[in-house]
Write an enzyme that holds these catalytic residues in place. Structure first.
Site, PDB file in Angstrom:
ATOM      1  N   LYS A   1       0.828  -1.202   0.000  1.00  0.00           N
ATOM      2  CA  LYS A   1       0.000   0.000   0.000  1.00  0.00           C
ATOM      3  C   LYS A   1       0.872   1.266   0.000  1.00  0.00           C
ATOM      4  O   LYS A   1       0.679   2.162  -0.824  1.00  0.00           O
ATOM      5  CB  LYS A   1      -0.939   0.009   1.227  1.00  0.00           C
ATOM      6  N   THR A   2       1.813   1.320   0.925  1.00  0.00           N
ATOM      7  CA  THR A   2       2.697   2.490   1.002  1.00  0.00           C
ATOM      8  C   THR A   2       3.490   2.645  -0.297  1.00  0.00           C
ATOM      9  O   THR A   2       3.642   3.756  -0.818  1.00  0.00           O
ATOM     10  CB  THR A   2       3.649   2.344   2.208  1.00  0.00           C
TER      11      THR A   2
ATOM     12  N   ASP B   1      -1.441   7.154   6.195  1.00  0.00           N
ATOM     13  CA  ASP B   1      -1.415   5.730   6.494  1.00  0.00           C
ATOM     14  C   ASP B   1      -2.346   5.459   7.681  1.00  0.00           C
ATOM     15  O   ASP B   1      -2.581   6.355   8.483  1.00  0.00           O
ATOM     16  CB  ASP B   1       0.031   5.334   6.852  1.00  0.00           C
TER      17      ASP B   1
ATOM     18  N   THR C   1      -5.523  -1.022   6.897  1.00  0.00           N
ATOM     19  CA  THR C   1      -5.674  -2.466   7.018  1.00  0.00           C
ATOM     20  C   THR C   1      -7.119  -2.805   7.391  1.00  0.00           C
ATOM     21  O   THR C   1      -7.491  -3.968   7.425  1.00  0.00           O
ATOM     22  CB  THR C   1      -4.754  -3.004   8.132  1.00  0.00           C
TER      23      THR C   1
ATOM     24  N   ARG D   1       6.403  -8.066   2.159  1.00  0.00           N
ATOM     25  CA  ARG D   1       7.272  -7.621   3.256  1.00  0.00           C
ATOM     26  C   ARG D   1       7.849  -8.817   4.011  1.00  0.00           C
ATOM     27  O   ARG D   1       9.012  -8.810   4.398  1.00  0.00           O
ATOM     28  CB  ARG D   1       6.524  -6.713   4.231  1.00  0.00           C
TER      29      ARG D   1
HETATM   30  N1  ADP Z   1       4.024  -5.414  -5.588  1.00  0.00           N
HETATM   31  C1  ADP Z   1       5.257  -5.396  -5.055  1.00  0.00           C
HETATM   32  N2  ADP Z   1       6.341  -5.662  -5.804  1.00  0.00           N
HETATM   33  C2  ADP Z   1       7.568  -5.676  -5.248  1.00  0.00           C
HETATM   34  N3  ADP Z   1       7.809  -5.443  -3.940  1.00  0.00           N
HETATM   35  C3  ADP Z   1       6.773  -5.165  -3.145  1.00  0.00           C
HETATM   36  C4  ADP Z   1       5.445  -5.117  -3.657  1.00  0.00           C
HETATM   37  N4  ADP Z   1       4.611  -4.817  -2.644  1.00  0.00           N
HETATM   38  C5  ADP Z   1       5.368  -4.680  -1.564  1.00  0.00           C
HETATM   39  N5  ADP Z   1       6.679  -4.899  -1.851  1.00  0.00           N
HETATM   40  C6  ADP Z   1       7.790  -4.899  -0.906  1.00  0.00           C
HETATM   41  O1  ADP Z   1       7.270  -5.081   0.392  1.00  0.00           O
HETATM   42  C7  ADP Z   1       7.613  -3.976   1.227  1.00  0.00           C
HETATM   43  C8  ADP Z   1       6.402  -3.612   2.039  1.00  0.00           C
HETATM   44  O2  ADP Z   1       5.456  -2.959   1.220  1.00  0.00           O
HETATM   45  P1  ADP Z   1       4.600  -1.711   1.753  1.00  0.00           P
HETATM   46  O3  ADP Z   1       4.199  -0.928   0.573  1.00  0.00           O
HETATM   47  O4  ADP Z   1       5.367  -0.991   2.805  1.00  0.00           O
HETATM   48  O5  ADP Z   1       3.361  -2.476   2.378  1.00  0.00           O
HETATM   49  P2  ADP Z   1       2.101  -1.913   3.189  1.00  0.00           P
HETATM   50  O6  ADP Z   1       2.166  -0.418   3.120  1.00  0.00           O
HETATM   51  O7  ADP Z   1       0.912  -2.492   2.505  1.00  0.00           O
HETATM   52  O8  ADP Z   1       2.248  -2.428   4.587  1.00  0.00           O
HETATM   53  C9  ADP Z   1       8.064  -2.870   0.262  1.00  0.00           C
HETATM   54  O9  ADP Z   1       9.114  -2.136   0.774  1.00  0.00           O
HETATM   55  C10 ADP Z   1       8.561  -3.609  -0.938  1.00  0.00           C
HETATM   56  O10 ADP Z   1       9.936  -3.892  -0.793  1.00  0.00           O
HETATM   57 MG    MG Z   2       2.455   0.773   4.799  1.00  0.00          MG
END
Ligand code: ADP
Ligand code: MG
Length: 330
Positions: free
Chosen positions: A63-64, A108, A157, A217
């Site tokens: 998401k981030t 977030d 989430t 992650r």
């Molecule tokens: N679609 C994707 N392709 C490649 N790496 C990804 C992808 N989604 C997430 N990641 C990896 O996972 C890590 C966590 O993603 P993040 O965007 O921080 O997740 P969320 O915000 O949903 O908790 C990122 O830093 C990245 O390295």
């Molecule tokens: Mg995040």
């Protein structure tokens, strides 16, 4: 340390190091990507900012990363904050009035905004102004403050905790991010191994993918832990090494950890496999129900080890079979 804190602290810097900075590096979620890019391209053609966008899904699914990609594609500054950080009306006013024009404002955990703050946000999202109340008592008056153009990208989430009115303000789209397929995870791990300068044979990639809870992650964090293990033991990455490392970490072939096993075991022994409510489970496990519901359960549901029914959670046949195979662990 709770599972939630652990997952988070383990990987904040790793997230940044391995975060895709281009769309072609962002693996999977094809439909979400396509939709978001249309919203962005259309806005760019019109020379305006896209409408507000919301991403929801479990922790660690990208998401981030998408918020960063949206800002990069728009060549916009990104201002990042979180629903927890915006406590008072003044906090929100300070953020909004200080935005550079055409900023992507990333909030977030947006479900954590209080109702009062949400209500203050509505006019900002709808017509780009803020209603500020100046003074107190009978002399108080409202002033309308025009804001610079911005696009809000929200992430959560817990989309069900968002009020209907707030949800309806995301005209650019409300997108669910799913767990990842095995193939997508392998692509992500391969890319990360490259960035970490690791030569990881296919068996290692396969094993890490299978144990990553369908979550990028977790995949990256596990890859890094296996790398650490191999460095300390001065052994090359191999299937055997990977298995030994995972055994040491307590991560089994399903990617489940001691916390998950404790959950399943308690479910069986204290509740005979349900149906039972999340609060009762949480009490028995000395965890808060949010951790149970949003950290433990989504992946167990996906594995089909538990199910949600109108009368509560149920431990499935598959879940019981798993526990049978694992009974030596307790
Ligand atoms: N679609 C994707 N392709 C490649 N790496 C990804 C992808 N989604 C997430 N990641 C990896 O996972 C890590 C966590 O993603 P993040 O965007 O921080 O997740 P969320 O915000 O949903 O908790 C990122 O830093 C990245 O390295
Ligand atoms: Mg995040």
């Amino acid at each position: 340390m709770s599972r939630a804190t652990h997952l988070h602290s383990l990987s904040t810097s790793l997230d940044a190091a391995l975060r895709p900075s281009r769309w072609d590096e962002y693996v999977g979620q094809t439909q979400v990507k396509a939709n978001v890019r249309i919203a962005i391209d259309a806005a760019k053609k019109r020379g305006s900012m896209p409408e507000h966008i919301l991403f929801y899904g479990p922790p660690g699914v990208g998401k981030t990363t998408l918020a960063y990609l949206v800002a990069a594609t728009l060549e916009s500054p990104l201002k990042s904050t979180s629903g927890v950080a915006i406590e008072r009306a003044g906090d929100l006013a300070a953020i909004l009035t200080n935005l550079e024009p055409n900023t992507v404002l990333f909030i977030d955990e947006i479900h954590r905004l209080s109702r009062k703050i949400e209500e203050l946000l509505y006019p900002a999202l709808e017509s780009g102004h803020l209603d500020l109340i100046l003074g107190k008592g009978p002399s108080a008056r409202t002033v309308e403050l025009a804001l610079p153009p911005f696009t809000l990208v929200g992430a959560t989430t817990r989309v069900a905790d968002l009020s209907g009115p707030l949800r309806s303000r995301f005209g650019g789209g409300v997108f669910q991010l799913d767990f990842y397929s095995d193939d997508d995870l392998k692509d992500i791990i391969r890319r990360s191994a490259g960035l970490l300068n690791l030569s990881a044979p296919k068996e290692v990639i396969d094993r890490i993918a299978a144990r990553s809870r369908a979550t990028p992650r977790v995949a990256n964090a596990l890859l890094k832990r296996v790398r650490d293990f191999s460095e300390v033991h001065e052994r090359a990455l191999s299937a055997t090494l990977c298995d030994e490392a995972c055994e040491l970490f307590g991560i089994d072939v399903f990617g489940l950890t001691k916390d998950d096993r404790r959950y399943l075991h308690t479910f069986l022994t204290s509740f005979r496999g349900g149906p039972t409510g999340v609060r009762a489970l949480a009490a028995a496990l000395h965890e808060d129900s949010d951790t149970i519901e949003y950290i433990y359960e989504p992946y167990l549901l996906r594995l089909g080890f538990i199910e949600r029914s109108p009368r509560g959670r149920i431990l499935t046949h598959k879940g019981r079979e798993y526990l049978d195979g694992k009974s030596s662990l307790f």
